[in-house]
Design a protein around this motif. Structure first.
Motif, PDB file in Angstrom:
ATOM      1  N   LEU B 147       0.793  -1.203   0.027  1.00 13.49           N
ATOM      2  CA  LEU B 147       0.179  -0.104  -0.025  1.00 13.49           C
ATOM      3  C   LEU B 147       1.034   1.295  -0.079  1.00 13.49           C
ATOM      4  CD1 LEU B 147      -2.443  -1.095   2.871  1.00 13.49           C
ATOM      5  CD2 LEU B 147      -2.815  -1.379   0.467  1.00 13.49           C
ATOM      6  N   PHE B 150       0.191   4.570  -2.138  1.00 13.64           N
ATOM      7  CA  PHE B 150      -0.748   5.489  -2.145  1.00 13.64           C
ATOM      8  C   PHE B 150      -1.387   5.638  -0.797  1.00 13.64           C
ATOM      9  CE2 PHE B 150      -2.203   1.199  -3.148  1.00 13.64           C
ATOM     10  CZ  PHE B 150      -2.918   0.477  -2.164  1.00 13.64           C
ATOM     11  N   LEU B 158      -8.351   6.720  -4.407  1.00 16.99           N
ATOM     12  CA  LEU B 158      -7.946   5.378  -4.778  1.00 16.99           C
ATOM     13  C   LEU B 158      -8.809   4.561  -5.728  1.00 16.99           C
ATOM     14  CD1 LEU B 158      -6.924   3.984  -1.151  1.00 16.99           C
ATOM     15  CD2 LEU B 158      -5.727   5.411  -2.579  1.00 16.99           C
ATOM     16  N   GLN B 162      -7.328  -0.811  -5.171  1.00 13.43           N
ATOM     17  CA  GLN B 162      -6.425  -0.284  -4.020  1.00 13.43           C
ATOM     18  C   GLN B 162      -7.335  -0.205  -2.823  1.00 13.43           C
ATOM     19  OE1 GLN B 162      -5.319   3.286  -5.886  1.00 13.43           O
ATOM     20  NE2 GLN B 162      -3.316   2.633  -6.526  1.00 13.43           N
ATOM     21  N   ARG B 163      -8.685   0.317  -2.921  1.00 10.12           N
ATOM     22  CA  ARG B 163      -9.542   0.285  -1.896  1.00 10.12           C
ATOM     23  C   ARG B 163      -9.619  -0.858  -1.070  1.00 10.12           C
ATOM     24  NH1 ARG B 163     -14.511   0.641  -0.022  1.00 10.12           N
ATOM     25  NH2 ARG B 163     -15.548   0.084  -2.088  1.00 10.12           N
ATOM     26  N   ARG B 165      -8.046  -3.481  -1.053  1.00  8.03           N
ATOM     27  CA  ARG B 165      -6.907  -3.988  -0.356  1.00  8.03           C
ATOM     28  C   ARG B 165      -6.517  -3.193   0.893  1.00  8.03           C
ATOM     29  NH1 ARG B 165      -3.282  -3.220  -5.343  1.00  8.03           N
ATOM     30  NH2 ARG B 165      -1.553  -2.575  -3.908  1.00  8.03           N
ATOM     31  N   ALA B 192      -7.037  -7.135 -10.243  1.00  5.93           N
ATOM     32  CA  ALA B 192      -7.149  -6.995  -8.661  1.00  5.93           C
ATOM     33  C   ALA B 192      -7.859  -8.052  -7.782  1.00  5.93           C
ATOM     34  CB  ALA B 192      -8.230  -5.654  -8.610  1.00  5.93           C
TER      35      ALA B 192
END
Lengths: 266, 332
Positions: B147, B150, B158, B162-163, B165, B192
């Motif tokens: 992470l 970011f 994000l 990404q969010r 995770r 993802a």
């Protein structure tokens, strides 16, 4: 200790969050200046035509009383009802109920944190503006005022949170509490002295304002009057009484609501 | 044998709600409303051992989210017993919350306007970790979940991958013994999803975290979970190792035959073998393997066609699951 640490953390996060949006702060501050300012200009003329005194109250005192109402409003404690309703409608309540927190305490601290930054900024600017334009009345120039003001403010905050929690929690049964919220909010506005200071109310209306929980949640507006020194114990007692009564109601509603949680997808 | 950390017996959850009576007046509907009860979960029992990776699946409205919410103490059961890590979730919700993590795929728990690190700090405080513990665990999770690129961006900026995770990482801040994930890969792209599954396997192996997951994505189940519980209409219809899921229910294999010479007339096939698709250059056949082996079937098929290439494969897990859903829905 753990509760205080968490409360501190919530407030810190909410202040950080609000600082991200300076535009929102400007809008909030402008809102209070516009609403309070227009009313004060109006009252200034009314008092002038009445020879500067209405029911033994001066414009200076009315100005501060009304300002305290609007300043307290920038804390936006009333948004607690909407937050709870949103949690229930969107199912966010399930995220919060899966955490090691008391849902209602958490939401209350959240609301306090969310309003703190605009409250301090708007209040600071308002106090400076009033100090420069109307000055500070004699009734506010004592340690007695300072001490009792903070206690009344604290009670008013708790009572407001409890009243709006009760409204919000009803969303567990009726989902959309907006009509009820509207009634309660307008009662608080009227009986709290937003458009007409409580001291200028007709007698019956004055009694309703004093003895109702809606009026009691705004007693900070009464602290600037000369009669405060005589009435403060009675008014604080009324606040305490309503805190206990509404507090019990909220606990009762919450315990019942929690058992009937029903969120999307389950 | 590993210790049992979730035990559910005869669990039932009914929801009651008011229904407007047709033809009844406004006041009758208020004073004497008609109450309807629906059973979301009906008398289910199962247990989970420490460190298992379980898929709890079913069609929409099957009762899977309701079950997860009862296991985490969000919903009160109507009847039956639940024990999670030795605790009764509805009576000891807060105590249990310290030992479990939850991720609801469609709902975020992060602060949208603040950097991710603030959410770590906040949840660390919520789980009563000391300042040092929060710092160390945050570092660990940022590294584990990659992470760092970011971590200082506001969460709302994000990507969904990404969010998600970040959501899972935050829910692990207090090293929970069990993590409940309700559709964690919903809306994610293939890359993802894969990354997320790998991470979940990693934390399961390295931290011995039990994973209890609901998903509509068959790949989540195939690649992530060792065991699958299928629920439909509030009752458990299957509970078995994921690897067995295909085997137990597959009574058919498929054979793609690429033809050397184009066909206009398709010959009749021996018993137990059927056409699925017919094309001039390719036919797909289904073979009933309950009564014959695939090699016997192939020996029977080959004389009928001039074969260029041949491909034999099993039915996909998705089809198996769909068949189970359909069979249990129609009461077969």
């Amino acid at each position: 200790m753990k509760q205080l640490r968490l409360a501190n953390s919530i407030i810190k996060m909410m202040i950080k969050d609000r600082i991200q949006y300076p535009a929102r702060l400007i809008v909030d501050t402008f809102g209070i200046i516009a609403r309070c300012g227009v009313l004060l200009i109006l009252y200034r003329y009314v008092f002038r035509y009445q020879g500067g005194l209405i029911q033994g109250v001066t414009f200076q005192i009315v100005a501060w009383s009304m300002f305290l109402y609007f300043s307290f409003m920038t804390l936006r404690l009333r948004d607690l009802a909407k937050s709870i309703m949103q949690d229930i409608k969107t199912g966010t309540v399930e995220i919060l109920l899966s955490k090691p927190i008391h849902y209602l305490n958490y939401r209350m601290w959240w609301q306090v944190g969310a309003g703190m930054y605009p409250f301090f900024v708007a209040t600071f600017l308002g106090v400076v503006a009033l100090f420069l334009t109307v000055g500070i009345p004699e009734s506010m120039q004592s340690w007695f005022f300072v001490g009792t003001f903070f206690i009344t403010f604290f009670f008013a905050g708790i009572l407001s949170l409890l009243i709006y929690s009760a409204v919000g929690l009803l969303a567990f049964w009726i989902e959309d509490v907006k009509p009820l919220y509207w009634i309660v909010d307008k009662s608080v506005m009227i009986l709290g002295g937003s458009y007409l200071p409580v001291a200028l109310f007709p007698e019956t209306m004055y009694k309703i304002a004093i003895f109702s929980p809606f009026g009691a949640s705004q007693f900070i507006t009464s602290t600037v009057y000369n009669t405060w020194k005589i009435d403060y114990l009675k008014l604080m007692g009324i606040q305490l009484f309503w805190i206990i009564v509404v507090g019990f109601i909220v606990v009762y509603i919450f315990n019942r609501a929690y058992k009937k949680v029903s969120v999307n997808g389950g | 044998m590993k210790p049992e950390i979730i035990s559910v017996s005869n669990l039932t959850k009914n929801f009651t709600f008011f229904v407007k009576k047709q033809g009844a007046g406004f006041f009758t509907n208020i004073i004497k409303p008609e109450i309807k009860t629906i059973s979301a979960v009906e008398n289910i029992s199962f247990s989970v051992e420490e460190g298992e990776r379980i898929a709890f699946i079913g069609p929409n409205g099957a009762g899977k989210s309701t079950t997860i919410k009862m296991l985490t103490g969000i919903l009160f059961p109507t009847s039956g017993k639940i024990s999670v890590l030795g605790l009764n979730p509805s009576q000891e919700r807060k105590k249990l919350a310290y030992q479990i993590g939850t991720v609801f795929g469609q709902r975020s728990q992060l602060f949208p306007n603040l950097p991710l690190t603030d959410s770590f700090e906040f949840f660390g405080v919520m789980y009563d970790l000391s300042k040092n513990e929060i710092e160390n665990r945050t570092k660990e999770l940022i590294e584990q979940f990659d992470l760092s690129s970011f971590k200082n961006q506001p969460v709302r900026k994000l990507s969904l991958g990404q969010r998600m995770r970040a959501e899972i990482a935050t829910s692990l801040i207090h090293k929970p013994k069990i993590i409940f994930l309700d559709e964690p890969t919903i809306g994610l792209d293939i890359v993802a999803k894969k990354a997320l599954r790998e991470l979940l396997i990693k934390i399961n192996r390295e931290e011995k975290t039990t994973i209890f997951l609901t998903s509509h994505d068959v790949s989540d189940i195939e690649q992530l979970c060792e065991r699958t519980i299928i629920i439909n209409h509030g009752t458990i219809v299957k509970d078995l190792p994921t690897i067995e899921l295909g085997k137990s229910f597959i009574h058919e294999k498929y054979v793609d035959i690429f033809l050397d010479t184009a066909l206009d007339n398709f010959p009749d096939l021996p018993e137990g073998i059927k056409y699925v698709t017919k094309d001039k250059n390719k036919v797909t056949l289904s073979v009933d393997i309950a009564n014959q082996s695939i090699s016997d079937a192939l020996q029977k098929i080959l004389p009928y066609f001039s074969v260029l290439d041949i491909d034999v494969y099993s039915v996909e897990l998705e089809t198996v699951i769909r068949e189970i859903y359909e069979a249990t829905s129609s009461g077969k």
